[in-house]
Design a protein around this motif. Sequence first.
Motif, PDB file in Angstrom:
ATOM      1  N   GLY A  14       3.559   6.949  -1.526  1.00  0.00           N
ATOM      2  CA  GLY A  14       3.797   8.339  -1.881  1.00  0.00           C
ATOM      3  C   GLY A  14       2.493   9.044  -2.184  1.00  0.00           C
ATOM      4  N   GLU A  15       2.561  10.366  -2.268  1.00  0.00           N
ATOM      5  CA  GLU A  15       1.324  11.118  -2.452  1.00  0.00           C
ATOM      6  C   GLU A  15       1.001  11.192  -3.938  1.00  0.00           C
ATOM      7  OE1 GLU A  15       2.700  14.772  -0.616  1.00  0.00           O
ATOM      8  OE2 GLU A  15       3.068  15.486  -2.646  1.00  0.00           O
ATOM      9  N   THR A  16      -0.257  11.073  -4.246  1.00  0.00           N
ATOM     10  CA  THR A  16      -0.673  11.194  -5.634  1.00  0.00           C
ATOM     11  C   THR A  16      -0.943  12.663  -5.931  1.00  0.00           C
ATOM     12  OG1 THR A  16      -2.924  10.813  -4.921  1.00  0.00           O
ATOM     13  CG2 THR A  16      -1.716   8.928  -5.798  1.00  0.00           C
ATOM     14  N   PRO A  17      -0.788  13.139  -7.148  1.00  0.00           N
ATOM     15  CA  PRO A  17      -0.205  12.359  -8.221  1.00  0.00           C
ATOM     16  C   PRO A  17       1.309  12.351  -8.152  1.00  0.00           C
ATOM     17  CG  PRO A  17      -0.778  14.521  -9.029  1.00  0.00           C
ATOM     18  CD  PRO A  17      -1.175  14.488  -7.592  1.00  0.00           C
ATOM     19  N   ARG A  18       1.895  11.237  -8.560  1.00  0.00           N
ATOM     20  CA  ARG A  18       3.339  11.149  -8.518  1.00  0.00           C
ATOM     21  C   ARG A  18       3.879  11.626  -9.852  1.00  0.00           C
ATOM     22  NH1 ARG A  18       5.161   5.732  -6.047  1.00  0.00           N
ATOM     23  NH2 ARG A  18       7.107   6.532  -6.881  1.00  0.00           N
ATOM     24  N   VAL A  19       4.586  12.722  -9.812  1.00  0.00           N
ATOM     25  CA  VAL A  19       5.116  13.288 -11.044  1.00  0.00           C
ATOM     26  C   VAL A  19       6.559  12.825 -11.175  1.00  0.00           C
ATOM     27  CG1 VAL A  19       5.453  15.380 -12.357  1.00  0.00           C
ATOM     28  CG2 VAL A  19       3.637  15.278 -10.673  1.00  0.00           C
ATOM     29  N   VAL A  20       6.802  11.966 -12.166  1.00  0.00           N
ATOM     30  CA  VAL A  20       8.110  11.346 -12.324  1.00  0.00           C
ATOM     31  C   VAL A  20       8.676  11.783 -13.664  1.00  0.00           C
ATOM     32  CG1 VAL A  20       9.342   9.176 -12.424  1.00  0.00           C
ATOM     33  CG2 VAL A  20       7.269   9.343 -11.076  1.00  0.00           C
ATOM     34  N   VAL A  21       9.910  12.269 -13.667  1.00  0.00           N
ATOM     35  CA  VAL A  21      10.538  12.619 -14.935  1.00  0.00           C
ATOM     36  C   VAL A  21      11.541  11.515 -15.276  1.00  0.00           C
ATOM     37  CG1 VAL A  21      12.322  14.038 -13.838  1.00  0.00           C
ATOM     38  CG2 VAL A  21      11.738  14.425 -16.199  1.00  0.00           C
ATOM     39  N   VAL A  22      11.484  11.068 -16.513  1.00  0.00           N
ATOM     40  CA  VAL A  22      12.400  10.022 -16.975  1.00  0.00           C
ATOM     41  C   VAL A  22      13.459  10.721 -17.805  1.00  0.00           C
ATOM     42  CG1 VAL A  22      12.623   7.917 -18.291  1.00  0.00           C
ATOM     43  CG2 VAL A  22      10.547   8.345 -17.020  1.00  0.00           C
ATOM     44  N   THR A  23      14.668  10.748 -17.273  1.00  0.00           N
ATOM     45  CA  THR A  23      15.703  11.521 -17.931  1.00  0.00           C
ATOM     46  C   THR A  23      16.969  10.707 -18.018  1.00  0.00           C
ATOM     47  OG1 THR A  23      16.961  13.570 -17.814  1.00  0.00           O
ATOM     48  CG2 THR A  23      16.398  12.546 -15.756  1.00  0.00           C
ATOM     49  N   GLU A  29       8.413  -4.537 -16.302  1.00  0.00           N
ATOM     50  CA  GLU A  29       7.245  -4.638 -15.431  1.00  0.00           C
ATOM     51  C   GLU A  29       7.665  -4.641 -13.964  1.00  0.00           C
ATOM     52  OE1 GLU A  29       4.368  -7.094 -17.073  1.00  0.00           O
ATOM     53  OE2 GLU A  29       3.589  -7.673 -15.114  1.00  0.00           O
ATOM     54  N   GLN A  30       8.765  -5.338 -13.677  1.00  0.00           N
ATOM     55  CA  GLN A  30       9.243  -5.311 -12.291  1.00  0.00           C
ATOM     56  C   GLN A  30       9.672  -3.923 -11.887  1.00  0.00           C
ATOM     57  OE1 GLN A  30      12.243  -8.200 -11.466  1.00  0.00           O
ATOM     58  NE2 GLN A  30      11.209  -9.671 -12.775  1.00  0.00           N
ATOM     59  N   ALA A  31      10.291  -3.211 -12.823  1.00  0.00           N
ATOM     60  CA  ALA A  31      10.711  -1.844 -12.498  1.00  0.00           C
ATOM     61  C   ALA A  31       9.500  -0.981 -12.221  1.00  0.00           C
ATOM     62  CB  ALA A  31      11.529  -1.273 -13.655  1.00  0.00           C
ATOM     63  N   ALA A  32       8.431  -1.167 -12.988  1.00  0.00           N
ATOM     64  CA  ALA A  32       7.212  -0.398 -12.746  1.00  0.00           C
ATOM     65  C   ALA A  32       6.637  -0.733 -11.377  1.00  0.00           C
ATOM     66  CB  ALA A  32       6.190  -0.693 -13.841  1.00  0.00           C
ATOM     67  N   TRP A  33       6.674  -2.016 -11.034  1.00  0.00           N
ATOM     68  CA  TRP A  33       6.190  -2.428  -9.704  1.00  0.00           C
ATOM     69  C   TRP A  33       6.965  -1.707  -8.618  1.00  0.00           C
ATOM     70  CZ3 TRP A  33       2.650  -6.656  -9.363  1.00  0.00           C
ATOM     71  CH2 TRP A  33       2.350  -7.049  -8.058  1.00  0.00           C
ATOM     72  N   ARG A  34       8.286  -1.694  -8.776  1.00  0.00           N
ATOM     73  CA  ARG A  34       9.103  -1.047  -7.750  1.00  0.00           C
ATOM     74  C   ARG A  34       8.871   0.441  -7.721  1.00  0.00           C
ATOM     75  NH1 ARG A  34      13.289  -4.081 -10.192  1.00  0.00           N
ATOM     76  NH2 ARG A  34      13.208  -6.162  -9.294  1.00  0.00           N
ATOM     77  N   LEU A  35       8.579   1.020  -8.889  1.00  0.00           N
ATOM     78  CA  LEU A  35       8.323   2.453  -8.901  1.00  0.00           C
ATOM     79  C   LEU A  35       7.062   2.770  -8.104  1.00  0.00           C
ATOM     80  CD1 LEU A  35       9.033   5.227 -10.057  1.00  0.00           C
ATOM     81  CD2 LEU A  35       7.553   4.718 -11.973  1.00  0.00           C
ATOM     82  N   VAL A  36       6.034   1.925  -8.282  1.00  0.00           N
ATOM     83  CA  VAL A  36       4.787   2.167  -7.565  1.00  0.00           C
ATOM     84  C   VAL A  36       4.998   2.065  -6.069  1.00  0.00           C
ATOM     85  CG1 VAL A  36       2.479   1.314  -7.151  1.00  0.00           C
ATOM     86  CG2 VAL A  36       3.371   1.352  -9.449  1.00  0.00           C
ATOM     87  N   GLU A  37       5.701   1.008  -5.661  1.00  0.00           N
ATOM     88  CA  GLU A  37       5.851   0.794  -4.222  1.00  0.00           C
ATOM     89  C   GLU A  37       7.031   1.563  -3.650  1.00  0.00           C
ATOM     90  OE1 GLU A  37       5.976  -3.442  -3.628  1.00  0.00           O
ATOM     91  OE2 GLU A  37       3.793  -3.468  -3.632  1.00  0.00           O
ATOM     92  N   GLN A  38       7.697   2.360  -4.475  1.00  0.00           N
ATOM     93  CA  GLN A  38       8.860   3.136  -4.028  1.00  0.00           C
ATOM     94  C   GLN A  38       9.897   2.217  -3.409  1.00  0.00           C
ATOM     95  OE1 GLN A  38       7.459   6.442  -1.651  1.00  0.00           O
ATOM     96  NE2 GLN A  38       7.720   7.768  -3.431  1.00  0.00           N
ATOM     97  N   ASP A  39      10.137   1.151  -4.119  1.00  0.00           N
ATOM     98  CA  ASP A  39      11.057   0.131  -3.666  1.00  0.00           C
ATOM     99  C   ASP A  39      12.314   0.217  -4.525  1.00  0.00           C
ATOM    100  OD1 ASP A  39      10.758  -3.489  -3.330  1.00  0.00           O
ATOM    101  OD2 ASP A  39      12.053  -1.992  -2.387  1.00  0.00           O
ATOM    102  N   THR A  40      13.378  -0.388  -4.058  1.00  0.00           N
ATOM    103  CA  THR A  40      14.572  -0.452  -4.893  1.00  0.00           C
ATOM    104  C   THR A  40      15.077  -1.875  -4.894  1.00  0.00           C
ATOM    105  OG1 THR A  40      15.931   0.106  -3.008  1.00  0.00           O
ATOM    106  CG2 THR A  40      15.285   1.905  -4.426  1.00  0.00           C
ATOM    107  N   MET A  41      16.002  -2.134  -5.796  1.00  0.00           N
ATOM    108  CA  MET A  41      16.577  -3.478  -5.828  1.00  0.00           C
ATOM    109  C   MET A  41      18.065  -3.373  -5.579  1.00  0.00           C
ATOM    110  SD  MET A  41      16.768  -4.373  -9.864  1.00  0.00           S
ATOM    111  CE  MET A  41      17.986  -5.646  -9.760  1.00  0.00           C
TER     112      MET A  41
END
Lengths: 327, 230
Positions: free
Chosen positions: A56-65, A295-307
């Motif tokens: 994804g393009e930086t910066p990645r603006v993510v809202v946690v809601t 930590e795994q969730a953060a990894w997936r967030l970076v790689e735009q992956d899902t489980m």
Amino acid sequence: MAAPLPSIPRALSSPHSILPSPVLLRPQSLPLHRRQTPGSAVSAAFQWNRKPQLAGETPRVVVVTSGKGGVGKTTTTANIGISLARFGFYVVAVDADAGLRNLDLLLGLENRVNYTAVEVLNGDCRLDQALVRDRRYPSLELLCISKPRSKLPLGFGAKALTWVVDALRSRPSSAPQFVLIDCPAGIDAGFITAIAPANEAVLVTTPDITALRDADRVTGLLECDGIRDIKMIVNRVRTDLIRGEDMMSVLDVQEMLGLALLGVIPEDSEVIKSTNRGYPLVLNKPPTVAGLAFEQAAWRLVEQDTMTAVMVEEEPKKKGFFSFFGG
Amino acid sequence: MAISGDLKAFGTFASYHPKHPLRPALSSSKVQLGRFLNRGSNDLRITPKWPHMEPPSSGTAQNDHRCFGIGGSKLSSATISQDAEGFLLNAINMNFFDRLSLAWRILFPTRTARRKSNARIAKQRLKMILFSDRCAVSDEARQKIVRNIIESLSEFVEIESQDKVQLNVSTDPDLGMVYSVTVPVRRVKPEYQDSEEDYRGKITGITYKDTGETSETVDVTFDFFIPNEN
């Protein structure tokens, strides 16, 4: 990036994520200059400082809601923020709750917040004075919106927050790669402010019916606002209750809400302990279950992956005394 | 409803199979029986299963428990005693421990709590609430829907009375949200009625006169329909 990552997350990673390099599987294919003694060949096969690939393009603006309060938004923001900083990315965590501030408590930085975004907008200080840098992981910075003791912070709206995020983005040195916005509970003005600058959303929910109903409503509002990339974290999962069919399983939750799953965090008493100490959960050594999941969730967030969620196995029927009766 | 009561009991007994895992077999057979009994006699469903009635009376140990899921009114008492015989024959064939566990299960039935587990109840409630939340429509929207529908339909039919048109929102387990608009209609507008023009040129009658073998001609009269110009 100080501490090497433990290799445990690799083994536990979801079946969906692809192991990026064959080095982990075939030690004999190591390049020559890395050849070590046969005893440590296996340990060399695990690369200790693996980083996730940023997508994804930086910066990645993510809202946690989340909509409903108390499901773990701030905990998620804090832990994912620290995980991202540990991976080596530049992260700015914004506590978008203008009235009640909590993210600084979770990160242990509450004593060091002197200036907030309201003062930056008023011109009383510079932006980098309002950013609190974490001592352990200097690539994480915290920005709070306003001091809690001030009167109703009128005038901090969507435009103001968007301005702040743009100012962060256009910083000449160390523009952040991630901006995590911790959204306040509810769906009123604070929520609308927080989601205004965001491109993606992480929806935190728990598997109970009240949180899911609110999460559904929030999904509708996010999509109305134009945020299509919504991923879900299911928090406070108790597998013992799921097995006993007292709590909805993660599969049910995924089916009901229809969102991609970023992570499943089990209920862990370590969360309370780490909040009390002001020491984020993911930094615990030895790592706890919830910390690993974050930590795994953060990894997936970076790689735009899902489980993908899996079914909890039925526990084998206990063999009681009268088991030969078939009971 | 004595017969139906006995059938339920027989369903429970006869579903016992020494080789199968017991608990799921019991609960599923009970559920099946309950469903069939509630529906009364449903001939279409009964007839395919009827041939399966033969195996129990032959006394083999391989019971198909599904064959006992048959509605009440069709079975006669003769068949019920056949079932009882079959069951007893099977019971005699079991060894001591199997009979003991069967007796235990009859005397102390296990709770079939799976159907009514909290998770399932929650899921059901959540489904309903999500449907109604997602599709909740405002009053203004309702009135507009009704008005639009009346407008579209008035082109084709004459509506009895505009006040009687109702919009109902309900949830259906299969379809989800169902919007139904009830419109009382007086009659269809004349230009959309089945017009007589469609029948123009259609043959209404044929008369056939055979004038006999001597002349080699036949008189046939065709009557055509011409709509009369009013």
